[in-house]
Design an enzyme around this catalytic site. Structure first.
Site, short mmCIF file in Angstrom:
data_model
loop_
_atom_site.label_atom_id
_atom_site.label_comp_id
_atom_site.label_asym_id
_atom_site.label_seq_id
_atom_site.Cartn_x
_atom_site.Cartn_y
_atom_site.Cartn_z
N ARG A 79 0.84 -1.21 0.00
CA ARG A 79 0.00 0.00 0.00
C ARG A 79 0.87 1.26 0.00
O ARG A 79 0.55 2.26 -0.64
CB ARG A 79 -0.92 -0.03 1.22
CG ARG A 79 -1.96 1.09 1.24
CD ARG A 79 -3.09 0.75 2.20
NE ARG A 79 -4.00 1.86 2.36
CZ ARG A 79 -4.07 2.62 3.46
NH1 ARG A 79 -3.28 2.36 4.49
NH2 ARG A 79 -4.94 3.62 3.53
N HIS A 83 0.57 4.36 -2.63
CA HIS A 83 0.31 5.72 -2.17
C HIS A 83 1.48 6.66 -2.51
O HIS A 83 1.27 7.87 -2.64
CB HIS A 83 0.05 5.74 -0.66
CG HIS A 83 -1.35 5.33 -0.31
ND1 HIS A 83 -2.14 6.04 0.57
CD2 HIS A 83 -2.11 4.29 -0.72
CE1 HIS A 83 -3.33 5.45 0.68
NE2 HIS A 83 -3.32 4.38 -0.09
N ASN A 111 -3.37 8.63 4.67
CA ASN A 111 -2.12 7.90 4.87
C ASN A 111 -1.82 7.55 6.33
O ASN A 111 -0.81 6.91 6.61
CB ASN A 111 -0.94 8.73 4.33
CG ASN A 111 -0.88 8.74 2.82
OD1 ASN A 111 -1.37 7.82 2.17
ND2 ASN A 111 -0.28 9.78 2.25
N HIS A 208 -5.60 -5.81 -2.50
CA HIS A 208 -6.41 -5.91 -1.29
C HIS A 208 -6.59 -7.35 -0.83
O HIS A 208 -7.26 -7.58 0.18
CB HIS A 208 -7.79 -5.26 -1.51
CG HIS A 208 -7.77 -3.77 -1.35
ND1 HIS A 208 -8.89 -2.99 -1.53
CD2 HIS A 208 -6.76 -2.92 -1.03
CE1 HIS A 208 -8.57 -1.71 -1.32
NE2 HIS A 208 -7.29 -1.65 -1.02
#
Length: 338
Positions: A79, A83, A111, A208
């Site tokens: 992740r 990001h 975040n 995910h």
């Protein structure tokens, strides 16, 4: 720290041997995926061959040891890479700490749940001790995500290196991250702005398969959903009760995306077909005509998902890469060089 079993070590060593066999094949499709890439972006698989030849092994060992102690960190590393790349490109801007004069990306509400910063720090310290000023934090983030996927049971892939670290990290930029409430059309449009197809967006959403979502990200689906439904009708009734039970513990209570939260597999897509997607942005992939076919294909064939995912990850890792004077190699990943 948990003890490493002989079976686990044997499994991982076998997988690492496989990676050497397929490296040549991976290199060829990396050139295809980047298309414009290797010539224009200038990244190379052997970027550190002369200047820091053991960089891959240092990062692999660091990630391996961290996941042995806490397997949930795999999701955090993947992740973090996403990001980072979606804001200012893959330049490690997400790692920079806020100062009294600037609120950085990592302190954005989007975040605050990111994890794994300490893993990047450990790898960076080791590399600085042996080849100071050579390996960028941006490359470390990309390689750590690659290894997190691998050690969680996911596909073998490699990435070209040579990214430089950016000098900008501002909370305002994180508004460009896709929200957990997005529908398929919004997701397709957002990913499309970065050059991804709808199919590639679904493949990347498959990350995910690792990790959890906090109640604050999906509680809007469970009450007063719209003018005619109290609960989002796209959720299976029994699963909706599971989500309600999670949220009864507060906004920070965590719900796994699928039943194998620490294993990289295609269980996430099967969950979507069973109307057990946790986020709106998850479930919408199986209800939109533009994406439901891809979800079904990945649910039926994990190998196809793995292939598409690794290609999409390589492509993502080349977003708005900074080179030369466009960036720097930070000595500390949390601070811009003076």
């Amino acid at each position: 720290m948990r003890k490493t079993t002989p079976e686990f070590r044997s499994s991982q060593l076998s997988r690492m041997a496989v990676s050497a066999v397929v490296h040549g094949l991976l290199l060829s499709w990396v050139m295809i995926v980047s298309g414009f890439g290797a010539a224009v972006v200038g990244l190379r698989m052997d970027y550190y061959f002369l200047t820091c030849p053991f960089v891959d092994q240092v990062i692999k060992n660091t990630v391996f040891n961290a996941l042995q102690a806490d397997p949930t960190l795999a999701a955090g590393l993947v992740r973090m890479h996403f990001h980072d790349c979606f804001i200012e490109g893959c330049d490690a801007s997400v790692l920079i700490d806020s100062t009294k004069d600037n609120t950085a990306e990592k302190d954005s509400p989007a975040n605050l749940s990111l994890r794994g910063y300490e893993i990047i720090d450990v790898a960076k310290r080791q590399l600085e001790a042996h080849c100071p000023g050579v390996v960028s934090c941006a490359d470390i983030v990309a390689m750590a995500a690659r290894d997190a996927v691998f050690f969680s049971g996911g596909p073998v892939y490699d990435i070209p290196k040579g990214r430089k670290d950016g000098r900008r990290s501002k909370i305002m930029d994180t508004i460009n991250l896709p929200a957990p409430t997005f529908n398929a059309s919004q997701l397709t449009r957002t990913f499309g702005l970065h050059g991804f197809t709808a199919q590639e967006m679904v493949a990347l959403s498959g990350a995910h398969t690792l990790g959890v979502a906090r109640c604050s990200s999906f509680k809007q689906r469970l009450s007063n959903f719209d003018s005619t439904h109290n609960v989002d009708p796209s959720i299976d009734a029994i699963f909706a009760k599971t989500l309600m039970g999670t949220c009864s513990r507060g906004d920070n209570a965590e719900q796994p995306f699928d039943m194998t939260r620490n294993n990289f597999d295609n269980a996430y897509f099967n969950a979507l077909l069973n109307k057990a997607g946790v986020l709106t942005s998850d479930q919408t992939l199986s209800t939109s005509e533009a994406t439901m076919g891809v979800v079904k294909a990945y649910a039926m064939n994990q190998a196809i998902f793995f292939l598409d995912f690794q290609q999409a990850m390589v492509k993502m890792g080349m977003l708005d890469v900074k080179e030369g004077a466009q960036g720097e190699v930070r000595s500390d990943c949390r601070r811009i060089n003076n």
